[in-house]
Design an enzyme around this catalytic site. Sequence first.
Site, PDB file in Angstrom:
ATOM      1  CG  ASP A  32      -0.289  -0.001   2.535  1.00 49.81           C
ATOM      2  OD1 ASP A  32       0.012   1.098   3.056  1.00 49.81           O
ATOM      3  OD2 ASP A  32      -0.058  -1.092   3.085  1.00 49.81           O
ATOM      4  CD  GLU A 123      -3.263   5.245  10.449  1.00 49.53           C
ATOM      5  OE1 GLU A 123      -2.155   5.639  10.882  1.00 49.53           O
ATOM      6  OE2 GLU A 123      -3.407   4.661   9.347  1.00 49.53           O
TER       7      GLU A 123
END
Length: 236
Positions: A32, A123
């Site tokens: 990613d 996150e």
Amino acid sequence: MKFLSCSFLASCASAVAAAVSIEERATVQGFDISHYQASVNFGAAYNSGARFVIIKATEGTTYTDPSFSSHYTSATSAGLIRGGYHFARPSSSSGAAQATFFLAHGGGWSPDGITLPGMLDMEYNPSSTSQPCYGLSQAGMVAWVRDFVNTYQGRTGRWPLIYTSNSWWVTCTGDSAAFSGTCPLVLARYSTAGPGTVPGGWGYQTIWQKDAKYAYGGDSDVFNGGLTGLKKLASG
């Protein structure tokens, strides 16, 4: 001591071999990236065995990643299955608003067999150590995530992937199992010892983000299954 027959031992050996083959299931390499990876060798990544990449598209409702379009085009040209991800900012706007923004700027899905459903990146708040969960209660965070994923599914017919760590999910959602039956889990844990504890009632991770130093750019991801399974995730 009672001795066992050869036929019994042979059947046990076969059972053990079968169990080992089940445990040692196939995996697929991926990675990613975002604009922080200005130069990515997609062709070399493909030639080394990578078959998918997840690319940052948006953040909140005001930011679009400046490298998304070029990364996406290059990934497609290299033959990679690709998809976009959205970095959540739950304190700035609703989940529905951010899903809508994501869908309008690269986060959509199409049944072409090479597009992954979008990924919601959950996150700790990078802007405030005093509000790691963006000032939301655990119930409030679950409601925010539900607002995002329901909006995404309603528009595309696919449930988005959810990226998180065990620590964040337990801390900020109270280890909610609300999405374990719908949204595939992308589990972050930088370790050579495996993905570790899987939170939130998910029985397993669909993708494991294992480290932040992939040779060809970005973070190293591993799909939990073979190439056929990865293609099924893309095609729906």
